[in-house]
Design an enzyme around this catalytic site. Structure first.
Site, mmCIF file in Angstrom:
data_model
loop_
_atom_site.group_PDB
_atom_site.id
_atom_site.type_symbol
_atom_site.label_atom_id
_atom_site.label_comp_id
_atom_site.label_asym_id
_atom_site.label_seq_id
_atom_site.Cartn_x
_atom_site.Cartn_y
_atom_site.Cartn_z
ATOM 1 C CB CYS A 105 45.807 38.494 46.296
ATOM 2 S SG CYS A 105 46.061 40.770 46.465
ATOM 3 N N GLY A 162 45.057 37.345 40.193
ATOM 4 C CA GLY A 162 45.769 38.770 39.817
ATOM 5 C C GLY A 162 46.989 38.917 39.196
ATOM 6 C CG ASN A 208 42.850 36.306 48.818
ATOM 7 O OD1 ASN A 208 42.563 37.719 48.214
ATOM 8 N ND2 ASN A 208 42.162 35.805 48.462
ATOM 9 N N GLY A 209 42.487 39.596 50.376
ATOM 10 C CA GLY A 209 41.641 40.200 50.947
ATOM 11 C C GLY A 209 41.264 41.727 51.271
ATOM 12 C CE1 TYR A 263 35.086 36.821 34.889
ATOM 13 C CE2 TYR A 263 36.597 37.852 36.724
ATOM 14 C CZ TYR A 263 36.262 37.870 35.492
ATOM 15 O OH TYR A 263 37.331 38.911 34.575
ATOM 16 C CB SER A 310 34.036 33.147 33.779
ATOM 17 O OG SER A 310 35.334 32.889 34.103
ATOM 18 C CG ASP A 364 29.676 37.169 30.050
ATOM 19 O OD1 ASP A 364 30.254 36.487 30.553
ATOM 20 O OD2 ASP A 364 30.362 38.620 30.385
ATOM 21 C CG ASP A 365 31.905 35.368 34.440
ATOM 22 O OD1 ASP A 365 30.859 35.949 34.775
ATOM 23 O OD2 ASP A 365 32.172 35.191 33.515
#
Length: 505
Positions: free
Chosen positions: A2, A28, A101-102, A258, A304, A366-367
């Protein structure tokens, strides 16, 4: 995963929080919410959808006050129902709203403790609502017989740290009193502080990434350190205190791979420069394992991987080309639920430029490779565009283990590298060759940007969960819950946790 933001100002904050959430939208895309405070009253609006779709003019006008918090959400615990959009609110003590966030790894046990011991009702299956109620309970305990002041809040956060496990960066506001922000003792999820001097006085902004500060004209002050709590009262007075016993910085390595925007700086390390270094170290490995004469052109998978790919091409002295054009109106496929939806969205999101592929041996970068669905589709797109040979490179190591700290990769069976060798993964994504970044090189990439970072939360790569409370049984349980999305009732949860149903003493 988030994005969160909290503001204290002498001016209305609704537009400021909205703009901060737009800058954090990449974190998010499922839901968004804002809660503001004027006097002793909260004003809140939240719903599923992108920030620009959730808030209309009438909603913004209703968000009164000079203090507020906001969140844009991608759910990793609970569900994606609108009732679990944040911020959350409790009326006692004092009135508190919170955004998080988490991911709490012991939220189920805490939910039972709330019921048995603290006499608090949790209405959803969101770990963030559990976290809010733990905070509310600890503030209530810290202020029994005493007035509410920063010392009491810091005591409450210290008690919260002792009860809660997992990752959490938090902004919370207490009605008529001020803004509280804190970070878990490992600093897994990012959080930073900025200030802005206005004619009316100093504004403070706490946000998940520095890009939210800089994009709104705030001066970056510093990161919130692991275990620290910061309190800013309604008059703009700021105090802070370390509230954890043994804080140790372990930032999430996947943020740098990312999740974070490249123009952000997390814990003193530039995300962009970390990604450049990832490309440099990946080039060294490719030199060791491949004949670069077999590669005609190097291409990134937007967006990314672009910094890593540019640096890799320079280091290998190979041509860099943009072979895929991205439709920017399609969300991140990594964040989309369901394999079928992700597979369809890859074709909608990316389109190959045939002339850049025809007859060439192409190195695609790619990342990371998580589920492999996107990688397989991209390899096929390159072949359909005429590529003679497709080599696939990942700027990150193999993702072999679930991430339980707030990233949506919770089950082992969904991870293409789990239980497979690199050669087997290569066959699964139908590439001609595959090369992964080494984990030590990934960590070096971030440490090169800030040498003071010595430890990382890299559990999705190495299976080492820094909080020390993740067992095989825990992973089995979250995998079962993912495969059986119907919410468990409280009796089931208590049974799984082997907790007594007897009343607390």
């Amino acid at each position: 995963m988030c994005g969160i933001a909290g503001v204290v100002s002498q001016n209305p904050v609704n537009q400021l929080i909205y703009d901060a959430l737009l800058l954090l939208q990449h974190r998010g895309q499922d839901a968004a919410g804002i809660a503001t405070n004027q006097g002793n009253k909260f004003y809140m609006h939240k719903a599923n959808g992108l920030v620009r779709d959730v808030f209309r003019t009438r909603n913004m006008r209703s968000l009164l006050g000079n203090m507020g918090i906001g969140q844009c959400r991608y759910p990793t615990a609970g569900s994606s129902s609108e009732e679990e959009a944040q911020p959350f609110y409790v009326n006692a003590p004092f009135g508190i709203t919170l955004a998080h966030n988490g991911n709490l790894t012991n939220w189920e046990q805490l939910k039972i403790e709330m019921f048995r011991n603290d006499r608090r009702h949790i209405n959803t299956n969101s770990d963030s609502e559990v976290l809010l109620n733990v905070l509310a309970h600890e503030i209530q305990q810290a202020t029994l017989g005493y007035s509410l002041d920063p010392a009491a809040l810091f005591k409450a956060v210290a008690s919260l740290h002792r009860r809660v496990r997992g990752s959490y960066a938090v902004v919370a506001q207490i009605a008529g009193f001020g803004l509280l922000a804190f970070r878990d003792p490992y600093g897994i999820r990012p959080l930073c502080l900025g200030v802005n001097e206005t004619d009316a006085g100093t504004e403070y902004l706490v946000a998940s990434e520095s890009v939210a500060l800089e994009g709104l004209g705030f001066r970056f002050v510093r990161d919130v350190i692991p275990g620290e709590a910061i309190f800013i009262d309604v008059d703009g007075n700021m105090t802070s205190q370390q509230c954890a016993d043994n804080p140790v910085l372990n930032p999430c390595a996947f943020e740098f791979v990312y999740l974070a925007r490249p123009d952000s700086v997390i814990d003193g390390a530039s995300v962009y420069h970390s990604r450049l270094k990832m490309g440099e170290y990946l080039a060294d490995k490719i030199k060791r394992e491949f004949s670069t004469g077999d590669i005609d052109v190097v291409m990134p998978i937007p967006d990314s991987a672009r910094p890593s790919t540019i640096e890799l091409a320079l280091k290998l002295n190979l041509d860099y080309r943009e072979g895929f054009i991205k439709n920017r109106y399609i969300g991140r496929t990594f964040l989309m639920p369901g394999q079928a939806i992700r597979r369809k969205s890859v074709r909608q999101k990316l389109n190959a430029i045939g002339s850049e592929f025809k007859g060439k041996s192409v190195l695609l970068v790619d990342d990371s490779i998580v589920r492999g669905t996107t990688s397989r589709e991209i390899v096929q797109m390159a072949r359909d565009a005429g590529a003679r040979r497709v080599i696939f490179a990942s700027a990150a190591p193999p993702v072999k283990f679930p991430n339980v700290y707030g990233i949506d990769m919770p089950t082992r069976s969904e991870l293409i590298a789990y239980g497979r060798t690199d050669e087997e993964v290569c066959r699964e994504i139908t590439a001609d060759a595959l090369v992964y970044q080494d984990l030590d090189a990934l960590k070096r990439s971030i440490s090169d940007a800030n040498p003071s970072i010595r430890q990382f939360e890299a559990s999705c790569f190495d299976g080492n969960y820094v909080t020390g409370d993740i067992s095989r049984d825990y992973l089995d349980r979250i995998e079962y819950a993912r495969g059986n999305p119907e919410p468990a009732n409280d009796d089931m949860v208590r049974s799984q946790l082997n907790l007594s149903l007897a009343p607390a003493d």
